[in-house]
Design a protein around this motif. Structure first.
Motif, PDB file in Angstrom:
ATOM      1  N   LEU A  23      -5.076  -3.421 -11.500  1.00 46.67           N
ATOM      2  CA  LEU A  23      -6.282  -3.989 -10.887  1.00 46.67           C
ATOM      3  C   LEU A  23      -7.477  -3.038 -10.963  1.00 46.67           C
ATOM      4  O   LEU A  23      -8.617  -3.479 -11.076  1.00 46.67           O
ATOM      5  CB  LEU A  23      -6.003  -4.374  -9.438  1.00 46.67           C
ATOM      6  N   SER A  24      -7.237  -1.748 -10.919  1.00 52.53           N
ATOM      7  CA  SER A  24      -8.350  -0.793 -10.961  1.00 52.53           C
ATOM      8  C   SER A  24      -8.960  -0.684 -12.355  1.00 52.53           C
ATOM      9  O   SER A  24     -10.099  -0.266 -12.490  1.00 52.53           O
ATOM     10  CB  SER A  24      -7.886   0.588 -10.495  1.00 52.53           C
ATOM     11  N   GLY A  25      -8.223  -1.078 -13.368  1.00 56.37           N
ATOM     12  CA  GLY A  25      -8.734  -0.984 -14.731  1.00 56.37           C
ATOM     13  C   GLY A  25      -9.593  -2.166 -15.147  1.00 56.37           C
ATOM     14  O   GLY A  25     -10.201  -2.157 -16.205  1.00 56.37           O
ATOM     15  N   VAL A  34      -2.311 -16.418 -11.536  1.00 63.56           N
ATOM     16  CA  VAL A  34      -1.656 -16.721 -12.817  1.00 63.56           C
ATOM     17  C   VAL A  34      -2.077 -15.691 -13.864  1.00 63.56           C
ATOM     18  O   VAL A  34      -1.231 -15.130 -14.571  1.00 63.56           O
ATOM     19  CB  VAL A  34      -1.986 -18.159 -13.293  1.00 63.56           C
ATOM     20  N   ASN A  35      -3.371 -15.426 -13.957  1.00 61.64           N
ATOM     21  CA  ASN A  35      -3.851 -14.413 -14.903  1.00 61.64           C
ATOM     22  C   ASN A  35      -3.312 -13.032 -14.557  1.00 61.64           C
ATOM     23  O   ASN A  35      -2.969 -12.246 -15.439  1.00 61.64           O
ATOM     24  CB  ASN A  35      -5.376 -14.380 -14.946  1.00 61.64           C
ATOM     25  N   PHE A  36      -3.238 -12.733 -13.256  1.00 65.03           N
ATOM     26  CA  PHE A  36      -2.671 -11.459 -12.825  1.00 65.03           C
ATOM     27  C   PHE A  36      -1.231 -11.320 -13.311  1.00 65.03           C
ATOM     28  O   PHE A  36      -0.845 -10.280 -13.849  1.00 65.03           O
ATOM     29  CB  PHE A  36      -2.732 -11.343 -11.301  1.00 65.03           C
ATOM     30  N   GLN A  37      -0.419 -12.359 -13.113  1.00 65.78           N
ATOM     31  CA  GLN A  37       0.984 -12.307 -13.535  1.00 65.78           C
ATOM     32  C   GLN A  37       1.084 -12.069 -15.047  1.00 65.78           C
ATOM     33  O   GLN A  37       1.911 -11.285 -15.506  1.00 65.78           O
ATOM     34  CB  GLN A  37       1.706 -13.602 -13.155  1.00 65.78           C
ATOM     35  N   GLY A  62       3.426 -19.555 -17.433  1.00 65.03           N
ATOM     36  CA  GLY A  62       3.561 -18.234 -18.051  1.00 65.03           C
ATOM     37  C   GLY A  62       4.549 -17.389 -17.264  1.00 65.03           C
ATOM     38  O   GLY A  62       5.186 -17.867 -16.331  1.00 65.03           O
ATOM     39  N   PRO A  63       4.684 -16.121 -17.633  1.00 60.73           N
ATOM     40  CA  PRO A  63       5.655 -15.269 -16.949  1.00 60.73           C
ATOM     41  C   PRO A  63       5.319 -15.132 -15.464  1.00 60.73           C
ATOM     42  O   PRO A  63       4.158 -15.079 -15.079  1.00 60.73           O
ATOM     43  CB  PRO A  63       5.539 -13.929 -17.674  1.00 60.73           C
ATOM     44  N   TYR A  64       6.373 -15.084 -14.636  1.00 63.33           N
ATOM     45  CA  TYR A  64       6.194 -14.995 -13.191  1.00 63.33           C
ATOM     46  C   TYR A  64       7.200 -14.001 -12.620  1.00 63.33           C
ATOM     47  O   TYR A  64       8.367 -13.992 -13.006  1.00 63.33           O
ATOM     48  CB  TYR A  64       6.393 -16.354 -12.529  1.00 63.33           C
ATOM     49  N   LEU A  78      -4.912  -5.002  -1.924  1.00 61.86           N
ATOM     50  CA  LEU A  78      -4.937  -5.311  -3.367  1.00 61.86           C
ATOM     51  C   LEU A  78      -5.581  -6.684  -3.497  1.00 61.86           C
ATOM     52  O   LEU A  78      -5.227  -7.610  -2.779  1.00 61.86           O
ATOM     53  CB  LEU A  78      -3.525  -5.317  -3.942  1.00 61.86           C
ATOM     54  N   PHE A  79      -6.504  -6.846  -4.401  1.00 64.72           N
ATOM     55  CA  PHE A  79      -7.275  -8.095  -4.455  1.00 64.72           C
ATOM     56  C   PHE A  79      -7.152  -8.754  -5.816  1.00 64.72           C
ATOM     57  O   PHE A  79      -7.310  -8.129  -6.838  1.00 64.72           O
ATOM     58  CB  PHE A  79      -8.748  -7.798  -4.174  1.00 64.72           C
ATOM     59  N   VAL A  80      -6.853 -10.037  -5.766  1.00 61.87           N
ATOM     60  CA  VAL A  80      -6.911 -10.891  -6.949  1.00 61.87           C
ATOM     61  C   VAL A  80      -7.691 -12.126  -6.521  1.00 61.87           C
ATOM     62  O   VAL A  80      -7.343 -12.782  -5.547  1.00 61.87           O
ATOM     63  CB  VAL A  80      -5.495 -11.309  -7.431  1.00 61.87           C
ATOM     64  N   ALA A  81      -8.771 -12.427  -7.231  1.00 63.78           N
ATOM     65  CA  ALA A  81      -9.553 -13.615  -6.916  1.00 63.78           C
ATOM     66  C   ALA A  81      -8.703 -14.854  -7.184  1.00 63.78           C
ATOM     67  O   ALA A  81      -7.890 -14.858  -8.097  1.00 63.78           O
ATOM     68  CB  ALA A  81     -10.816 -13.648  -7.778  1.00 63.78           C
ATOM     69  N   ASP A  82      -8.859 -15.874  -6.385  1.00 62.96           N
ATOM     70  CA  ASP A  82      -8.067 -17.080  -6.608  1.00 62.96           C
ATOM     71  C   ASP A  82      -8.797 -18.320  -6.202  1.00 62.96           C
ATOM     72  O   ASP A  82      -9.687 -18.403  -5.481  1.00 62.96           O
ATOM     73  CB  ASP A  82      -6.749 -16.988  -5.863  1.00 62.96           C
TER      74      ASP A  82
END
Length: 82
Positions: A23-25, A34-37, A62-64, A78-82
């Motif tokens: 996430l930091s990169g 989904v994109n995070f996974q 996709g992979p999970y 930790l943040f993932v937009a959704d």
């Protein structure tokens, strides 16, 4: 090569560090879980020594990984937009 066994807590801390690294990169928040996974799956494929930390399985989108999802759900810093 010698295999080192980690405790559950050590594995969880390591998962969190790998996810934070991913996430930091990013220039901007990852658009969805989904994109995070998918991005985490590619990172782990590039670093095969860490494959055992994540339980990736095929999914219709996709992979999970349950363990990756668990880390995100239990660490709101930790943040993932959704």
């Amino acid at each position: 090569m010698q295999t080192i066994r980690l405790s559950y807590d050590e594995e969880e801390a390591f998962r969190k560090k790998l996810i934070a690294l991913l996430l930091s990169g990013a220039d901007k928040p990852i658009a969805s879980k989904v994109n995070f996974q998918k991005e985490l799956f590619l990172l782990i494929k590039a670093l095969p020594q860490f494959e055992s930390l994540f339980d990736f399985m095929p999914h219709r989108l996709g992979p999970y990984s349950n363990s990756a999802d668990h880390v995100l759900e239990n660490n709101p810093d930790l943040f993932v937009a959704d």
